[in-house]
Design a protein around this motif. Structure first.
Motif, PDB file in Angstrom:
ATOM      1  N   MET A 137      24.702  44.575  35.307  1.00 42.45           N
ATOM      2  CA  MET A 137      25.295  45.293  36.438  1.00 42.45           C
ATOM      3  C   MET A 137      26.342  46.319  36.015  1.00 42.45           C
ATOM      4  N   GLY A 138      26.792  46.252  34.778  1.00 39.65           N
ATOM      5  CA  GLY A 138      27.766  47.219  34.294  1.00 39.65           C
ATOM      6  C   GLY A 138      29.170  46.992  34.809  1.00 39.65           C
ATOM      7  N   VAL A 139      29.484  45.770  35.293  1.00 37.18           N
ATOM      8  CA  VAL A 139      30.809  45.456  35.836  1.00 37.18           C
ATOM      9  C   VAL A 139      31.649  44.778  34.767  1.00 37.18           C
ATOM     10  N   ILE A 140      32.762  45.389  34.402  1.00 41.76           N
ATOM     11  CA  ILE A 140      33.678  44.769  33.432  1.00 41.76           C
ATOM     12  C   ILE A 140      34.534  43.771  34.195  1.00 41.76           C
ATOM     13  N   ARG A 195      32.714  52.834  38.471  1.00 43.11           N
ATOM     14  CA  ARG A 195      34.107  53.177  38.143  1.00 43.11           C
ATOM     15  C   ARG A 195      34.666  52.057  37.247  1.00 43.11           C
ATOM     16  N   PRO A 196      34.304  52.055  35.976  1.00 46.50           N
ATOM     17  CA  PRO A 196      34.621  50.918  35.090  1.00 46.50           C
ATOM     18  C   PRO A 196      36.116  50.654  34.940  1.00 46.50           C
ATOM     19  N   LEU A 197      36.949  51.692  34.846  1.00 47.56           N
ATOM     20  CA  LEU A 197      38.373  51.469  34.654  1.00 47.56           C
ATOM     21  C   LEU A 197      38.992  50.772  35.860  1.00 47.56           C
ATOM     22  N   GLU A 198      38.625  51.262  37.080  1.00 45.70           N
ATOM     23  CA  GLU A 198      39.147  50.620  38.279  1.00 45.70           C
ATOM     24  C   GLU A 198      38.651  49.174  38.401  1.00 45.70           C
ATOM     25  N   THR A 199      37.384  48.943  38.016  1.00 46.13           N
ATOM     26  CA  THR A 199      36.835  47.583  38.049  1.00 46.13           C
ATOM     27  C   THR A 199      37.604  46.662  37.114  1.00 46.13           C
ATOM     28  N   LEU A 200      37.899  47.156  35.925  1.00 46.87           N
ATOM     29  CA  LEU A 200      38.643  46.365  34.943  1.00 46.87           C
ATOM     30  C   LEU A 200      40.012  45.982  35.493  1.00 46.87           C
ATOM     31  N   LEU A 201      40.732  46.961  36.043  1.00 46.46           N
ATOM     32  CA  LEU A 201      42.077  46.689  36.559  1.00 46.46           C
ATOM     33  C   LEU A 201      42.028  45.747  37.754  1.00 46.46           C
TER      34      LEU A 201
END
Length: 523
Positions: free
Chosen positions: A254-257, A320-326
């Motif tokens: 899914m590409g979700v960090i 939006r990987p950075l926002e997902t990570l945070l």
């Protein structure tokens, strides 16, 4: 109080009866420690059931003396250890005081007497105790036990005990024979005995035999150490596989960090703890089966939490990987604090069922714990189930379709939003299963997930994002590599070496062991 004496009426020490004498009883209880030990050795040469009962009373601190008179205390009454007759217990009788050395000799003597028990388990326990403290004074009993022993396994171990006892013999020929016999033993305590004897050995022939035996034992132990490191590596790899499988779906497909993946594991572990408490309170008779009930509960608890997170937060952050990570990092902090508020900040105890306690002895220095074996089998089962679900079911087909080409899947009538929720819940549920497994091998606390999240990401990236086969190879490879390096460099340096290896590998092969496929590859 005087404990129930182990039935020793079946002990046949010799072809004719011997009895504990008054002089032997006095010698064992009175005088200096060396003299008492010498008296005990003499009594053991002609020991009978009365000797065993007297020694058991000594071990239980149930013997008193008054002058030269020795009495066993039972139910506040005095019993003569020789005749068994009841006698008045004087008020001024004094307790027999035994130091640690004397207690050790008494325990060893009792173990030697239990070699004649009809119970295989009792005899095996006695042999195990004698392995570390047998001496020449116990050789007559050991020889008689060998002559009557029918269990082949116990008999072989008893031969090793006899060899260990002969190692301290005054006869150099016996010491040479003992060294030759011990050379075939793969026990760690055998190595210790040989080293200790080698330090004081003066006879050249015996010294040569001891050196050769020590070399052979070291070789056998080295193989045990290697196999032990390999098993530990596979065990660690199976745990990493369980942890990374869920992440292979949420991140790989899914590409979700998801930085809250470790906390989803923690939820599974605490769900297991809650199920344990329910069984302890309401179903104590079925406690051994609580883990079977905890598996689906842990899966559903983490899957439900994953579905809630995906619907409330994650679905707005795809691409939006950075926002997902945070966002997921913040969620992880919230979940940890929630657990602290409900269960407290201290670790909680999760017990193994009885069928997961203990282990199987493979070599002298290699034991395979049942809980680790069960977790390895559980990891294989979960891996097979996930592979079947992704590769053979309608849900798996939809997940693969949405992953590879979302617009086309949507055009074909696939509800992509629902599939996202199902896939994220599946990955979260597998994290819960990992937490259930981890509860059986370690502490369960609010920080449980923090120790595995980095390793899980390393496994997924090294194996190839979105590749289950790569996840398996990476988890087992890192587990085995880490354990072998620990034996050579220590835990900290091993971690550093593994990290450096991963960095170099990713630099040379960015796609991991297997080339990644899906949404991330097409981006």
């Amino acid at each position: 109080m005087f404990k129930k004496i182990l039935p020793l009426a079946f002990i046949f020490i010799a072809s004719h009866a011997y009895c504990l004498t008054a002089d032997e009883a006095k010698g064992i209880t009175l005088g200096e420690t060396d003299a008492r030990i010498e008296a005990l050795a003499k009594a053991m040469a002609t020991a009978d059931d009365k000797t065993a009962a007297f020694l058991q009373a000594m071990s239980d601190d149930a013997v008193k003396v008054l002058g030269d008179k020795v009495l066993i205390v039972k139910d506040d009454k005095g019993i003569d250890p020789v005749t068994g007759a009841e006698q008045p217990l004087p008020d001024d009788a004094q307790d027999v005081i035994s130091n640690n050395r004397m207690r050790g000799e008494i325990d060893s003597a009792l173990a030697a007497l239990k070699l004649f028990s009809k119970d295989d388990a009792v005899r095996a326990a006695a042999v195990k105790q004698l392995q570390s403290d047998a001496d020449e004074t116990k050789l007559p009993l050991i020889e008689k036990a060998l002559a009557t022993e029918q269990n082949p396994d116990i008999k072989e171990r008893l031969r090793m005990v006899r060899a260990g006892a002969m190692l301290g013999s005054a006869d150099p020929a016996k010491r040479v024979r003992a060294a030759n016999l011990l050379a075939t033993s793969g026990q760690t305590n055998t190595k210790t005995m040989l080293i200790e004897r080698l330090q004081v050995e003066t006879d050249p022939a015996a010294k040569s035999a001891l050196t050769a035996a020590l070399r052979q034992v070291n070789s056998a132990l080295a193989w045990g150490d290697r196999l032990g490191a390999a098993f530990s590596g596979i065990s660690l790899g199976s745990i990493l596989l369980l942890v990374a499988l869920g992440l292979a779906i949420t991140y790989g497909l899914m590409g979700v960090i998801n930085m809250a993946h470790g906390e989803l594991m923690m939820i599974g572990a605490y769900a297991t703890y809650v199920v344990q408490g329910v069984f302890q309170k309401y179903l104590p008779g079925a406690f051994d089966w609580y883990l079977l009930a905890a598996v689906p509960v842990a899966f559903m608890a983490s899957a439900l939490m994953g579905a809630i997170l995906e619907r409330s937060v994650i679905r707005f952050l795809y691409g939006r990987p950075l926002e997902t990570l945070l966002a997921t990092w913040g969620i992880s902090l919230v979940l940890m604090q929630l657990v602290r508020s409900v269960f407290g900040a201290q670790n909680v105890g999760v017990e193994n069922p009885s069928w997961m306690s203990g282990g199987v002895q493979v070599l002298g220095n290699l034991s395979l714990p049942y809980n680790r074996l069960v977790i390895i089998g559980f990891a294989i089962f979960v891996l097979g189930s996930v592979a079947w679900l992704i590769g053979k079911t309608r849900l798996g087909l939809f997940v693969r379709g949405v992953t590879q080409n979302r617009p086309i899947a949507s055009c074909m009538g696939v509800n992509t939003a629902r599939i996202d929720t199902y896939a994220f819940a599946l990955g979260s549920g597998i994290a819960g299963l990992a937490g259930c497994a981890l509860s059986q091998v370690g502490n369960v606390g609010p920080d449980l997930g923090q120790g595995y999240i980095v390793d899980a990401f390393m496994v997924v990236v090294l194996g190839g994002v979105g590749q289950l086969a790569g996840t398996v190879y990476a988890a087992l490879g890192l587990g085995i590599l880490n354990k072998f390096l620990e034996g050579m460099t220590g835990a900290v340096l091993a971690k550093i070496a593994v990290l450096v290896f991963i960095i170099i590998f990713i630099q040379k092969r960015p796609q991991g062991i297997f080339a990644m496929k899906g949404r991330s590859a097409e981006a």
